[in-house]
Design an enzyme around this catalytic site. Structure first.
Site, PDB file in Angstrom:
ATOM      1  N   LYS A 193       0.685  -1.071  -0.148  1.00 45.83           N
ATOM      2  CA  LYS A 193       0.074   0.014   0.035  1.00 45.83           C
ATOM      3  C   LYS A 193       0.869   1.421  -0.058  1.00 45.83           C
ATOM      4  O   LYS A 193       2.247   1.298   0.358  1.00 45.83           O
ATOM      5  CB  LYS A 193      -0.910   0.197   1.201  1.00 45.83           C
ATOM      6  CG  LYS A 193      -0.181   0.167   2.633  1.00 45.83           C
ATOM      7  CD  LYS A 193      -0.118   1.381   3.043  1.00 45.83           C
ATOM      8  CE  LYS A 193       0.914   1.463   4.371  1.00 45.83           C
ATOM      9  NZ  LYS A 193       1.657   2.771   4.596  1.00 45.83           N
ATOM     10  N   ASP A 250      -2.308  -1.678  10.536  1.00 44.79           N
ATOM     11  CA  ASP A 250      -2.448  -1.582   9.205  1.00 44.79           C
ATOM     12  C   ASP A 250      -3.181  -2.947   8.690  1.00 44.79           C
ATOM     13  O   ASP A 250      -3.625  -2.619   7.495  1.00 44.79           O
ATOM     14  CB  ASP A 250      -1.083  -1.633   8.626  1.00 44.79           C
ATOM     15  CG  ASP A 250      -0.624   0.167   8.293  1.00 44.79           C
ATOM     16  OD1 ASP A 250      -1.545   0.798   8.574  1.00 44.79           O
ATOM     17  OD2 ASP A 250       0.625  -0.110   8.028  1.00 44.79           O
TER      18      ASP A 250
END
Length: 282
Positions: free
Chosen positions: A6, A135
């Protein structure tokens, strides 16, 4: 399975909590750079293999911890009596602000859910993943997402148009814990305009998005490592619409208008000082 990296299209820290966690507001985006993972059934226990020697293959590895958590939480409920072997073919750089470890853990939770046909819904998987790291909920969801709280309050956004990314990863490792511990609100002179960015995303306007990306953690990481700002400037010099450090760093990415301009920049920047990737949003 693909465990995707990401990037953060913006990152703001709004407060520090009494438990020393930080409240954040960030727009996360998955990219096509990924680790390849295989999860297989074995007689018992958890085994882990990885092609990257610096990655531990025991319970220090967050993917191993994810398998352990899944087994402890769901074995009795779903009658799981065997173990798993996890193979990780690593492509995402380690300690680079790209959520490589978190994406591996998310892939383990998703993969074991499918492997054992548990049919656990995504909301529960996200809640389980939150126990391992901030996350991981995002990595389970993927795509274009506004993350708030400690990164676990997620709002799915309209996907941005397919966008080409050049990712510059300096050959240094940065501890996320160190970056957050050294963050000082008084040193932040510019914050992201999240509403402007959300509006740009809803309109599919990549140029406005690229023009207005801000990451307040650059006040820590870029302050210590000159290579962060040098990399951002190189990307802009070679045609990026905008550039930013991802997460706590040290990875820096540039957004490009098309595949040709991205590969031209890649060829001009390419050197032994960085790991360099051309990828795209997913």
């Amino acid at each position: 399975m693909k465990a995707r990296a990401k990037i953060n299209l913006s990152l703001d820290i709004t407060s520090r909590r009494p438990d020393n966690y930080h409240e954040i507001k960030t727009i996360m985006q998955s990219i096509d750079l990924h680790d390849n993972m295989v999860i297989e059934i074995i007689n018992k226990g958890i085994e882990l293999e990885c092609n990257y020697p610096k990655v531990p293959c025991d319970n220090r590895n967050i993917a191993y911890k994810a398998a352990e958590l899944f087994m402890n939480k769901y074995s009795a409920k779903y009658g799981i009596k065997c173990g798993v072997k996890i193979k990780i073919d690593k492509n995402i750089p380690v300690a680079a602000g790209l959520a490589g470890g978190s994406s591996n853990a998310a892939a383990v939770l998703i993969g074991m859910n499918k492997l054992f046909n548990c049919r656990i819904n995504i909301s529960e998987l996200i809640s389980t993943g939150k126990q391992l790291g901030a996350d991981i909920p995002y990595c389970i969801m993927g795509g274009t997402v506004l993350a708030e709280g400690i990164g676990d309050v997620l709002s799915r956004l309209m996907s941005i148009p397919k966008t080409y990314i050049v990712l510059v990863v300096p050959k240094i490792e940065v501890s996320t814990k160190w970056v957050y511990e050294n963050f000082n609100f008084d040193k932040v002179s510019k914050r992201p305009d999240i509403n402007l960015l959300l509006s740009a995303i809803s309109k599919g306007d990549v140029k406005i998005l690229a023009d207005n990306m801000v990451n307040v953690l650059e006040t820590v990481t870029a302050e210590k490592f000159d290579v962060i700002n040098d990399s951002k400037q190189k990307l802009k010099d070679f045609g990026a619409l905008g550039s930013l450090m991802s997460g706590s760093g040290p990875s820096v990415f540039g957004i490009f208008k098309d595949k040709v301009s991205a590969y031209m920049a890649y060829q001009k920047i390419k050197c032994n000082d960085y790991n360099l990737f051309v990828t795209e949003t997913t």
